[in-house]
Design an enzyme around this catalytic site. Structure first.
Site, PDB file in Angstrom:
ATOM      1  N   PHE A  32       0.845  -1.218  -0.143  1.00  0.00           N
ATOM      2  CA  PHE A  32       0.049   0.069   0.239  1.00  0.00           C
ATOM      3  C   PHE A  32       0.946   1.099   0.109  1.00  0.00           C
ATOM      4  O   PHE A  32       0.765   2.243  -0.637  1.00  0.00           O
ATOM      5  CB  PHE A  32      -0.818   0.069   1.182  1.00  0.00           C
ATOM      6  CG  PHE A  32      -1.722   1.252   1.406  1.00  0.00           C
ATOM      7  CD1 PHE A  32      -1.314   2.326   2.036  1.00  0.00           C
ATOM      8  CD2 PHE A  32      -3.121   1.366   0.786  1.00  0.00           C
ATOM      9  CE1 PHE A  32      -1.943   3.329   2.223  1.00  0.00           C
ATOM     10  CE2 PHE A  32      -3.763   2.373   0.821  1.00  0.00           C
ATOM     11  CZ  PHE A  32      -3.550   3.682   1.547  1.00  0.00           C
ATOM     12  N   GLU A  33       1.944   1.128   0.965  1.00  0.00           N
ATOM     13  CA  GLU A  33       2.673   2.553   1.000  1.00  0.00           C
ATOM     14  C   GLU A  33       3.516   2.585  -0.210  1.00  0.00           C
ATOM     15  O   GLU A  33       3.737   3.777  -0.827  1.00  0.00           O
ATOM     16  CB  GLU A  33       3.480   2.156   2.088  1.00  0.00           C
ATOM     17  CG  GLU A  33       4.586   3.443   2.343  1.00  0.00           C
ATOM     18  CD  GLU A  33       5.474   3.590   3.545  1.00  0.00           C
ATOM     19  OE1 GLU A  33       5.288   2.517   4.155  1.00  0.00           O
ATOM     20  OE2 GLU A  33       6.015   4.688   3.904  1.00  0.00           O
ATOM     21  N   PHE A  34       3.877   1.364  -0.788  1.00  0.00           N
ATOM     22  CA  PHE A  34       4.715   1.449  -2.234  1.00  0.00           C
ATOM     23  C   PHE A  34       3.816   2.138  -3.299  1.00  0.00           C
ATOM     24  O   PHE A  34       4.396   2.914  -3.919  1.00  0.00           O
ATOM     25  CB  PHE A  34       5.023   0.151  -2.600  1.00  0.00           C
ATOM     26  CG  PHE A  34       6.057   0.123  -3.771  1.00  0.00           C
ATOM     27  CD1 PHE A  34       5.475  -0.073  -5.048  1.00  0.00           C
ATOM     28  CD2 PHE A  34       7.353  -0.139  -3.636  1.00  0.00           C
ATOM     29  CE1 PHE A  34       6.344  -0.073  -6.165  1.00  0.00           C
ATOM     30  CE2 PHE A  34       8.160   0.027  -4.792  1.00  0.00           C
ATOM     31  CZ  PHE A  34       7.753   0.104  -6.104  1.00  0.00           C
ATOM     32  N   ASP A  35       2.562   1.722  -3.384  1.00  0.00           N
ATOM     33  CA  ASP A  35       1.657   2.130  -4.257  1.00  0.00           C
ATOM     34  C   ASP A  35       1.551   3.744  -4.159  1.00  0.00           C
ATOM     35  O   ASP A  35       1.375   4.402  -5.221  1.00  0.00           O
ATOM     36  CB  ASP A  35       0.423   1.377  -4.374  1.00  0.00           C
ATOM     37  CG  ASP A  35       0.616   0.151  -4.559  1.00  0.00           C
ATOM     38  OD1 ASP A  35       1.565  -0.385  -5.534  1.00  0.00           O
ATOM     39  OD2 ASP A  35      -0.330  -0.670  -4.235  1.00  0.00           O
ATOM     40  N   SER A  80       1.908  -6.607 -13.861  1.00  0.00           N
ATOM     41  CA  SER A  80       1.068  -6.441 -12.740  1.00  0.00           C
ATOM     42  C   SER A  80       0.264  -5.534 -13.149  1.00  0.00           C
ATOM     43  O   SER A  80      -0.075  -5.006 -14.252  1.00  0.00           O
ATOM     44  CB  SER A  80       2.298  -5.586 -11.878  1.00  0.00           C
ATOM     45  OG  SER A  80       3.628  -6.306 -11.618  1.00  0.00           O
ATOM     46  N   GLU A 110     -14.506  -7.939 -11.387  1.00  0.00           N
ATOM     47  CA  GLU A 110     -14.218  -9.118 -11.004  1.00  0.00           C
ATOM     48  C   GLU A 110     -13.491  -9.130  -9.756  1.00  0.00           C
ATOM     49  O   GLU A 110     -12.825  -8.301  -9.526  1.00  0.00           O
ATOM     50  CB  GLU A 110     -13.009 -10.151 -11.887  1.00  0.00           C
ATOM     51  CG  GLU A 110     -13.703 -10.125 -13.306  1.00  0.00           C
ATOM     52  CD  GLU A 110     -12.537 -10.683 -14.225  1.00  0.00           C
ATOM     53  OE1 GLU A 110     -11.961 -11.741 -14.140  1.00  0.00           O
ATOM     54  OE2 GLU A 110     -12.262 -10.061 -15.373  1.00  0.00           O
ATOM     55  N   LYS A 112     -10.636  -9.704  -6.714  1.00  0.00           N
ATOM     56  CA  LYS A 112      -9.255  -9.991  -6.826  1.00  0.00           C
ATOM     57  C   LYS A 112      -8.936 -11.129  -5.736  1.00  0.00           C
ATOM     58  O   LYS A 112      -8.930 -10.708  -4.499  1.00  0.00           O
ATOM     59  CB  LYS A 112      -8.457  -8.780  -6.620  1.00  0.00           C
ATOM     60  CG  LYS A 112      -7.071  -9.034  -6.773  1.00  0.00           C
ATOM     61  CD  LYS A 112      -6.359  -7.196  -6.714  1.00  0.00           C
ATOM     62  CE  LYS A 112      -4.872  -7.598  -6.943  1.00  0.00           C
ATOM     63  NZ  LYS A 112      -4.191  -8.313  -5.846  1.00  0.00           N
ATOM     64  N   ASP A 114      -6.831 -13.634  -3.485  1.00  0.00           N
ATOM     65  CA  ASP A 114      -5.342 -13.637  -2.763  1.00  0.00           C
ATOM     66  C   ASP A 114      -4.849 -14.910  -2.750  1.00  0.00           C
ATOM     67  O   ASP A 114      -4.908 -15.765  -1.885  1.00  0.00           O
ATOM     68  CB  ASP A 114      -5.512 -13.022  -1.450  1.00  0.00           C
ATOM     69  CG  ASP A 114      -4.079 -12.177  -0.946  1.00  0.00           C
ATOM     70  OD1 ASP A 114      -3.427 -12.173  -1.906  1.00  0.00           O
ATOM     71  OD2 ASP A 114      -4.166 -11.857   0.075  1.00  0.00           O
ATOM     72  N   TYR A 221      -9.277 -16.273 -15.041  1.00  0.00           N
ATOM     73  CA  TYR A 221      -9.894 -15.128 -15.141  1.00  0.00           C
ATOM     74  C   TYR A 221      -9.611 -14.296 -16.413  1.00  0.00           C
ATOM     75  O   TYR A 221      -9.828 -13.141 -16.772  1.00  0.00           O
ATOM     76  CB  TYR A 221      -9.787 -13.911 -13.952  1.00  0.00           C
ATOM     77  CG  TYR A 221      -8.438 -13.959 -13.532  1.00  0.00           C
ATOM     78  CD1 TYR A 221      -7.253 -13.345 -14.235  1.00  0.00           C
ATOM     79  CD2 TYR A 221      -7.854 -14.464 -12.260  1.00  0.00           C
ATOM     80  CE1 TYR A 221      -5.857 -13.217 -13.821  1.00  0.00           C
ATOM     81  CE2 TYR A 221      -6.565 -14.301 -11.951  1.00  0.00           C
ATOM     82  CZ  TYR A 221      -5.741 -13.529 -12.607  1.00  0.00           C
ATOM     83  OH  TYR A 221      -4.468 -13.873 -12.225  1.00  0.00           O
ATOM     84  N   LYS A 308      -8.000  -2.023  -4.217  1.00  0.00           N
ATOM     85  CA  LYS A 308      -7.665  -2.778  -3.043  1.00  0.00           C
ATOM     86  C   LYS A 308      -8.477  -2.119  -1.888  1.00  0.00           C
ATOM     87  O   LYS A 308      -8.934  -1.046  -1.599  1.00  0.00           O
ATOM     88  CB  LYS A 308      -6.223  -2.084  -2.599  1.00  0.00           C
ATOM     89  CG  LYS A 308      -5.197  -2.889  -3.613  1.00  0.00           C
ATOM     90  CD  LYS A 308      -5.220  -4.425  -3.606  1.00  0.00           C
ATOM     91  CE  LYS A 308      -3.652  -4.893  -4.114  1.00  0.00           C
ATOM     92  NZ  LYS A 308      -2.706  -4.813  -3.324  1.00  0.00           N
ATOM     93  N   CYS A 402      28.504   4.431   9.068  1.00  0.00           N
ATOM     94  CA  CYS A 402      28.090   3.331   8.500  1.00  0.00           C
ATOM     95  C   CYS A 402      27.669   1.959   9.412  1.00  0.00           C
ATOM     96  O   CYS A 402      28.952   1.766  10.062  1.00  0.00           O
ATOM     97  CB  CYS A 402      28.806   2.763   7.141  1.00  0.00           C
ATOM     98  SG  CYS A 402      28.307   1.375   6.418  1.00  0.00           S
ATOM     99  N   CYS A 405      30.557  -0.747   7.637  1.00  0.00           N
ATOM    100  CA  CYS A 405      32.140  -0.201   7.341  1.00  0.00           C
ATOM    101  C   CYS A 405      32.735   1.009   8.387  1.00  0.00           C
ATOM    102  O   CYS A 405      33.878   1.163   8.194  1.00  0.00           O
ATOM    103  CB  CYS A 405      32.410  -0.158   5.931  1.00  0.00           C
ATOM    104  SG  CYS A 405      31.792   1.421   5.414  1.00  0.00           S
ATOM    105  N   CYS A 420      26.477   5.892   2.841  1.00  0.00           N
ATOM    106  CA  CYS A 420      27.666   5.628   3.092  1.00  0.00           C
ATOM    107  C   CYS A 420      28.810   5.799   1.873  1.00  0.00           C
ATOM    108  O   CYS A 420      28.244   5.160   0.675  1.00  0.00           O
ATOM    109  CB  CYS A 420      27.774   4.138   3.438  1.00  0.00           C
ATOM    110  SG  CYS A 420      29.641   3.487   3.591  1.00  0.00           S
ATOM    111  N   CYS A 426      32.746  -1.051   1.280  1.00  0.00           N
ATOM    112  CA  CYS A 426      31.652  -1.444   2.139  1.00  0.00           C
ATOM    113  C   CYS A 426      30.998  -2.707   1.489  1.00  0.00           C
ATOM    114  O   CYS A 426      30.461  -2.741   0.583  1.00  0.00           O
ATOM    115  CB  CYS A 426      30.555  -0.239   2.157  1.00  0.00           C
ATOM    116  SG  CYS A 426      29.270  -0.516   3.349  1.00  0.00           S
TER     117      CYS A 426
END
Length: 664
Positions: A32-35, A80, A110, A112, A114, A221, A308, A402, A405, A420, A426
């Site tokens: 959800f946050e990514f979207d 996707s 339709e 969705k 899971d 589907y 969603k 860091c 390293c 870094c 590293c």
């Protein structure tokens, strides 16, 4: 913060999250946050086209295939879906569609489901193969396991096409899942966490007899293929049922977004009565001809949208904050939580993103935090319950060095994340770059996985990706879980990677902002790594779709003596660092600098073939008509308003035969 800085920040964050999820299988934020971040970036890029970057997360798709089963390419890519969470999102989607499609638009709604995505191929009415989604381009051959699922027909009935693919979801009904868990508890074993993960894991079991014991179902589907004998999505569902497939009955054909919202509202409540897990609704443009006209972005079909359902929330205690180092050197703080059950899984971690986010929410170790999950493993922290804060609580002090390293971190003006700067010393950065180099979309080295790369670096056997080509069987046999055969496979995989074409090698080098699309553009334009290395920023900017940020990054990469040394070694080992004669065949500059629109239905060539011909001859395919359009390849059923717009702008229309003659 300026729009350019915000766009840059979002791109870097999303690229790192893509890598965590698809390559490392170690996501640290919810989907959800990514979207939401991706949508914000899409809006900013649309408002500021001057900052266009073909390597932006909005233009690609990222992803990684497991090697446990035979890897098979999909005949038709499995895309996707773009996600939405509100009526406004759906109205914006419809507005975008209507800029391309004329006339009335119907939608198929339709549920969705899971589960685990699957693609089934049928030939002469018999199941030929079953392949997991994988990264969308290729997946794992799980045919033997799929054949044990009783709802998958092995022989079709009726007027089915001679050969086609059908896509669907492997699900585990609640009743069957609960029964499996009762049996596990009875014999003293840990119960499975949720139906979705159990269904997905079932497909990878080595023994198909064990799969047969699980009450899996396959819900279908979507059809893919040619000459399918259907004109709409809703008709394809009805046909699939007739051929013997289990197609959910909930699908509904509607004529407006308001009717779509009614469908969503109904199932947002009634989904709890269904025998399967659902997490939303998929809305598709019903007409297959309109679908073809709309086409695809780099990530998703323009003709479909996933809505969603609202995410679940809980609260739990923040036990500690640790810090991860990415391959670019970016530092990501991670919240380690008191384990809590959320939407069927145990949540233990969440991303805190950067120092600004920690300061904004005033998150402290020992706090009771509110956590939201949008369907994936790692959730989002929404806030803090200050009333439960310990009396001895102290504000979080962000690290200065860091964690790997011990190099002092830097934070450039306008950037959200600390970095870094120890590029060559590293370990997580070194390991990350090599893992990117060997990934499927890059060098695709069979037999070499991320864990083995980490072992090789930590044992000081390799220090950069050119070192891979000097590896011997004797060096890798002592490694953990490395048997004689797997050592041979690894060495052979490295040798075979020398055949990977130049554009993918260029992507594999891991130059910042140079994703797959940019790598292709640069490879086609310059033809060799030496020509790219010699190019100035001004020369690079003159290439179609290459902006100043990409140009600066490319020049910076080739100013490094260490990078030049590594490239020289790759040359000596026989890695393809220029386009081959075979690749150069069929490549011309006949359409260089020209923007071309394809519209209508064609007889002698497909729309995809036309796109490929345009790109092979240096042209750019555009989805909309504007004053920048050079000409239009028009087939049958071109919309009248499109035709009028072309006439008003004085843009030439040619048919498919005239176009083919033009590029001879």
């Amino acid at each position: 913060m300026s729009a350019e800085q915000e766009i840059k920040q979002l791109r870097e964050e999303l690229n790192q999250h893509n890598y965590n999820y698809y390559v490392l299988d170690n996501p640290i934020i919810s989907d959800f946050e990514f979207d939401i971040k991706l949508k914000k970036l899409q809006e900013l890029e649309a408002q500021h086209p001057e900052f266009y970057d073909a390597s932006s997360p909005t233009q690609r798709v990222g992803g990684e295939v497991t090697k446990n089963f035979e890897t098979i390419p999909h005949t038709y890519r499995m895309y996707s879906l773009e996600n939405s969470y509100s009526k406004e999102d759906l109205l914006d989607w419809e507005t975008r569609i209507k800029k391309i499609i004329e006339g009335d638009i119907e939608y198929t709604c339709e549920l969705k489901y899971d589960g685990a995505s699957i693609s089934l191929t049928y030939k002469h009415g018999k199941l030929l193969k079953a392949v997991t989604r994988g990264d969308g381009f290729q997946g794992d051959n799980v045919t033997a396991n799929i054949k044990t699922i009783k709802s998958v027909p092995l022989q079709l009935k009726g007027d089915y096409p001679d050969e086609f693919d059908i896509r669907g979801e492997i699900v585990l009904p609640f009743d069957g899942f609960n029964k499996m868990n009762e049996e596990r508890i009875e014999i003293g074993e840990e119960p499975y966490r949720n139906p979705r993960n159990t269904a997905s894991g079932s497909l990878k079991l080595q023994d198909s007899a064990e799969v047969a014991k699980r009450p899996l179902e396959c819900l279908l589907y979507n059809l893919s293929g040619t000459n399918l004998g259907v004109n709409t999505q809703f008709e394809s569902l009805e046909k699939a049922r007739q051929w013997g497939f289990k197609v959910p009955q909930a699908a509904k054909l509607v004529k407006s977004i308001d009717a779509v919202l009614e469908f969503i509202d109904y199932w947002n409540t009634h989904r709890h009565n269904l025998p399967y897990e659902t997490d939303g609704v998929v809305i598709k443009v019903n007409s297959l001809q309109q679908q073809e006209e709309l086409g695809y972005t780099a990530k998703a079909p323009r003709w479909a949208m996933a809505y969603k359902f609202k995410a679940e929330q809980v609260s739990t205690r923040l036990n500690s904050i640790t810090y991860q180092v990415g391959r670019t050197g970016a530092i990501t703080p991670v919240a380690n939580l008191e384990p809590v059950e959320l939407a069927g899984t145990t949540v233990k971690r969440a991303s805190l993103h950067n120092a600004d986010q920690i300061e904004k929410l005033d998150i402290r170790v020992g706090d009771e935090v509110y956590v939201e999950k949008g369907g994936e493993i790692i959730p989002k922290i929404l806030g803090v319950d200050v009333s439960k804060r310990p009396l001895n609580s102290k504000p979080t002090q962000y690290i200065s060095f860091c964690p790997e390293c011990k190099t002092e971190l830097v934070r450039q003006e306008g950037e959200a994340q600390h970095y870094c700067p120890n590029y060559n010393g590293c370990n997580p950065q070194i390991i990350g770059r090599i893992q990117h180099f060997i990934s499927r979309k890059a060098m695709d080295i069979e037999g070499l996985g991320g864990e083995t790369v980490a072992l090789l670096v930590n044992e000081r056997i390799i220090n950069n990706y050119s070192d891979l080509y000097e590896l011997t069987k004797e060096q890798i046999l002592p490694l953990e879980r490395m048997a004689d055969k797997s050592a041979d496979n690894l060495i052979n995989g490295i040798e075979n990677s020398k055949k990977i074409p130049f554009e993918r090698v260029l992507y594999a080098l891991g130059i910042r902002y140079v994703g797959e699309t940019v790598a292709k553009k640069l490879a086609k334009h310059y033809k060799s790594i030496d020509a790219i290395a010699d190019a100035t920023e001004d020369m690079l900017i003159s290439v179609d779709e290459i902006g100043i940020k990409i140009a600066e990054s490319v020049c910076l990469f080739f100013r490094s003596e260490e990078n030049i040394r590594i490239i020289q070694r790759l040359k000596q080992f026989g890695v393809q660092l220029e386009m081959s004669e075979e690749e150069l065949k069929g490549q011309t500059d006949l359409l260089s600098g020209q923007s071309i629109v394809i519209t209508g239905v064609f007889e002698s060539v497909s729309r995809d073939e036309l796109k490929k011909l345009i790109e092979n001859n240096g042209g750019k395919v555009s989805s909309s008509i504007s004053s920048k359009t050079s000409f239009i390849v028009a087939g049958d059923n071109m919309g009248p308003s499109k035709k009028k717009k072309a006439e008003d702008l004085g843009i030439t229309l040619i048919n498919e035969y005239e176009f083919l003659q033009k590029i001879k």
